[in-house]
Design an enzyme around this catalytic site. Structure first.
Site, short mmCIF file in Angstrom:
data_model
loop_
_atom_site.label_atom_id
_atom_site.label_comp_id
_atom_site.label_asym_id
_atom_site.label_seq_id
_atom_site.Cartn_x
_atom_site.Cartn_y
_atom_site.Cartn_z
CB SER A 14 -0.90 0.02 1.24
OG SER A 14 -1.62 -1.17 1.33
N GLY A 15 1.88 1.31 0.85
CA GLY A 15 2.70 2.51 0.96
C GLY A 15 3.54 2.75 -0.28
CD GLU A 34 6.01 -7.03 -3.81
OE1 GLU A 34 5.93 -5.98 -3.15
OE2 GLU A 34 6.29 -8.14 -3.30
CB CYS A 42 -2.86 -4.05 3.07
SG CYS A 42 -4.56 -3.49 3.04
CE1 TYR A 98 -2.33 -1.32 -3.92
CE2 TYR A 98 -4.47 -2.31 -4.34
CZ TYR A 98 -3.63 -1.56 -3.54
OH TYR A 98 -4.09 -1.03 -2.36
CB ALA A 114 15.23 -4.40 -5.88
NE ARG A 204 2.11 -5.87 25.82
CZ ARG A 204 3.04 -5.13 25.23
NH1 ARG A 204 3.27 -3.91 25.62
NH2 ARG A 204 3.78 -5.64 24.26
N GLY A 282 3.44 -11.37 16.52
CA GLY A 282 4.11 -10.15 16.11
C GLY A 282 4.78 -10.27 14.75
CG HIS A 455 -33.88 7.29 18.79
ND1 HIS A 455 -33.24 6.67 19.85
CD2 HIS A 455 -35.17 6.87 18.83
CE1 HIS A 455 -34.11 5.92 20.51
NE2 HIS A 455 -35.29 6.02 19.91
P1 NDP Z 1 0.87 -7.50 17.83
O1 NDP Z 1 2.13 -6.81 18.13
O2 NDP Z 1 -0.42 -6.75 17.82
O3 NDP Z 1 0.67 -8.70 18.85
C1 NDP Z 1 1.64 -9.68 19.05
C2 NDP Z 1 1.15 -10.56 20.17
O4 NDP Z 1 2.03 -11.67 20.29
C3 NDP Z 1 1.11 -9.86 21.51
O5 NDP Z 1 0.00 -10.32 22.21
C4 NDP Z 1 2.42 -10.32 22.14
O6 NDP Z 1 2.36 -10.35 23.55
C5 NDP Z 1 2.52 -11.72 21.62
N1 NDP Z 1 3.89 -12.22 21.57
C6 NDP Z 1 5.00 -11.62 21.08
N2 NDP Z 1 6.07 -12.43 21.20
C7 NDP Z 1 5.63 -13.57 21.77
C8 NDP Z 1 6.26 -14.77 22.16
N3 NDP Z 1 7.55 -14.96 21.99
N4 NDP Z 1 5.50 -15.72 22.73
C9 NDP Z 1 4.16 -15.53 22.91
N5 NDP Z 1 3.52 -14.41 22.58
C10 NDP Z 1 4.24 -13.44 22.01
O7 NDP Z 1 1.14 -8.25 16.46
P2 NDP Z 1 0.20 -8.96 15.43
O8 NDP Z 1 1.03 -10.03 14.86
O9 NDP Z 1 -1.12 -9.33 16.02
O10 NDP Z 1 -0.06 -7.81 14.37
C11 NDP Z 1 1.04 -7.15 13.76
C12 NDP Z 1 0.69 -5.73 13.42
O11 NDP Z 1 -0.18 -5.73 12.32
C13 NDP Z 1 -0.03 -4.99 14.52
O12 NDP Z 1 0.87 -4.29 15.32
C14 NDP Z 1 -0.94 -4.07 13.80
O13 NDP Z 1 -0.31 -2.82 13.69
C15 NDP Z 1 -1.10 -4.67 12.42
N6 NDP Z 1 -2.46 -5.19 12.25
C16 NDP Z 1 -3.50 -4.33 12.27
C17 NDP Z 1 -4.79 -4.78 12.11
C18 NDP Z 1 -5.92 -3.83 12.15
O14 NDP Z 1 -5.71 -2.63 12.03
N7 NDP Z 1 -7.15 -4.29 12.32
C19 NDP Z 1 -5.07 -6.20 11.91
C20 NDP Z 1 -3.90 -7.03 11.94
C21 NDP Z 1 -2.66 -6.52 12.09
P3 NDP Z 1 2.64 -9.06 24.47
O15 NDP Z 1 1.41 -8.22 24.41
O16 NDP Z 1 2.86 -9.64 25.82
O17 NDP Z 1 3.85 -8.40 23.92
#
Ligand code: NDP
Length: 472
Positions: A14-15, A34, A42, A98, A114, A204, A282, A455
């Site tokens: 996207s970016g 790409e 996305c 795209y 690349a 979190r 993550g 409403h």
């Molecule tokens: P997040 O960073 O949101 O969540 C990662 C999760 O994995 C957290 O709960 C984290 O725990 C946990 N975690 C990390 N390392 C470990 C480990 N070693 N063992 C167990 N648990 C672990 O990442 P996501 O992968 O869910 O999403 C990535 C990014 O994509 C997001 O940051 C978001 O910006 C984007 N996204 C946005 C969406 C939207 O806008 N609707 C939808 C999907 C993705 P802890 O909290 O304890 O660190």
């Protein structure tokens, strides 16, 4: 010096695509590489197929609700292969759109990896070199598995959209956006979902009350949410007897990706038998092998490209936008970063990226929409008032279900500004987009109240909450 082009973009997500098109519109000569499919995370393996899966799973509840409204509709079965075929047809169509947008803008596309070999030169996989006045890194990120025995057998989010069949059961690891969204989707599609999150509450960083409400709704949906739990090891079914210690050897427990059934040992000592495991633990910026550090581009602790407010790296001709910079990892933010980059570099209007008060939504069921400060963060900053209401929405209350929604405003006592808005409700993503305009404009609670209610809606509560539920 004459360059082959004015801008070379690495990454067609996207970016990258938006930045390339904006730059080309100013008359710049633009090329883009790409290595995978055009559209990036996305469009191909993230927001778009995810949202279509949210829609697919939401139909599960409809026959029951329809019957309460007098319709004679039986429950049905979900056909994953049929849905997946339509899904991929749609993704192919979007990828084509795209590509057309790029070629229609006069941009040269290289379907190739690349890497940088010079501050003004990239090398394609076939060895061809192309010089550019500016280079933009827009390579995004990729899912990361934790370092536990057998982890290679678990799927990541990229794999979900290509599954041959739906597993009967799945363990989802993580408590973030992807873990919670996928838990709701898969449970809705009929998969028995267990979710491990290592912390005390999912999502979190979001407002505590909203997180709690989403967690309760997920449990009510049937998801077996286990907090304070993480994966210790994954092995083939029966690999560990109940209570057995996790094996230390990776070799002993390493089935192929996605090929269950598995036994998963948790950090709390329990053993969970599932057909599949999904790691949503993550994402990591895609900077490996790009030749960045060799040129003096600085990388951060997680491998992200370090940039200034104008997305410029430590090497003046090299810029970076989107998830690869690990600022706010959301598609619309990457797009805005791409536009600000083009304005700065190709229109001569230095434009810093505004990362303040970004609305966002987690597509759980119900959705969580949020903009601004959480109650907890706001209270740390200044004295606040909290306006909140939780109620059963009309549509499903009529059908006798127990689901609840939450509307919540955090207000500054001193300025009366609405510092944060948090909504847990069906379509909360749609609502928060609009509430986000008011919050971004700096609207006060009294200005919210001046707006007449629509409403009967759920969102009308945002302008009818008279008394704070908490102060301080
Ligand atoms: P997040 O960073 O949101 O969540 C990662 C999760 O994995 C957290 O709960 C984290 O725990 C946990 N975690 C990390 N390392 C470990 C480990 N070693 N063992 C167990 N648990 C672990 O990442 P996501 O992968 O869910 O999403 C990535 C990014 O994509 C997001 O940051 C978001 O910006 C984007 N996204 C946005 C969406 C939207 O806008 N609707 C939808 C999907 C993705 P802890 O909290 O304890 O660190």
């Amino acid at each position: 010096m004459a360059f082959d082009c004015d801008l070379f973009v690495i990454g067609g997500g996207s970016g990258g695509v938006r930045a390339a098109r904006m730059a080309a519109a100013t008359g710049a000569r633009v090329q883009l590489a790409e290595e995978s499919r055009m559209g990036g995370t996305c469009v191909i393996r993230g927001c778009v197929p995810k949202k279509l899966m949210v829609y697919a799973s939401s139909f599960r509840e409809l026959p029951g609700q329809a019957r309460a409204y007098g319709w004679d509709i039986p429950d049905g079965n979900f056909d994953w292969p049929a849905f997946r075929t339509t899904l991929h047809t749609e993704l192919d169509r979007l990828e084509g759109v795209y590509r057309k947008l790029l070629t229609g803008s006069g941009i040269t596309i290289h379907d190739s990896r690349a890497r940088l070999v010079d501050p003004h030169e990239v090398e394609l996989a076939d060895g061809r070199r192309i010089s550019a006045k500016h280079i933009l890194i827009a390579t995004g990120g990729r899912p990361e598995r934790p370092d536990v025995p057998g982890a290679a057998a678990g799927m990541v989010s990229d794999d979900i959209f290509n599954m041959d069949r739906l597993p009967a059961s799945i363990l989802i690891v993580g408590g973030g956006f992807i873990a919670c969204e996928m838990a709701g989707i898969l449970q809705g599609l009929g998969v028995k979902v267990t979710q491990f999150y290592r912390g005390a509450q999912i999502l979190r960083g979001f407002d505590d009350e909203a997180r709690g409400m989403v967690a309760e709704a997920m449990k009510a949906q049937g998801i077996d949410l286990r907090l304070g739990s993480n994966v210790a090891a994954i092995g083939p079914r029966g690999g560990f007897g109940a209570g057995m210690a996790a094996p230390v050897s990776e070799q002993a427990v390493a089935p192929a990706v996605g090929e269950g059934p598995f036994s998963v040992q948790s950090t709390t000592g329990t053993v969970c038998d599932v057909e599949a495991v999904l790691f949503a633990t993550g994402r990591r910026p895609n900077t490996a092998g790009l030749g960045l550090e060799e040129l003096g581009v600085k990388l951060g602790r997680r491998g992200e490209v370090v940039v200034d407010a104008y997305s410029q790296t430590a090497v003046p001709s090299v810029y970076a936008i989107g998830d690869v910079t690990n600022r706010v990892n959301l598609t619309p933010v990457a797009i805005r970063e791409g536009m600000a980059f083009s304005r700065t570099v190709f229109e001569g209007v230095p434009t810093p990226v505004d990362h303040d008060l970004i609305p966002s939504a987690v597509f759980t069921q119900p959705e969580l929409g949020t903009v601004g400060l959480t109650e907890e963060a706001a209270r740390e900053a200044e004295p606040i008032e909290v306006y909140a209401t939780s109620f059963r929405p009309m549509r499903t209350a009529f059908a006798g279900t127990q689901d609840r929604v939450l509307m919540k405003l955090i207000v500054s006592q001193a300025t009366r500004r609405v510092l944060g808005c948090h909504i847990v409700a069906p379509e909360a993503g749609e609502m928060i987009q609009l509430a986000g305009i008011a919050v971004k404009m700096g609207a006060t609670k009294e200005q919210f109240d001046q707006v007449c209610a629509v409403h009967p809606t759920m969102a009308e509560e945002l302008v009818t909450m008279r008394n704070p539920v908490r102060k301080g």
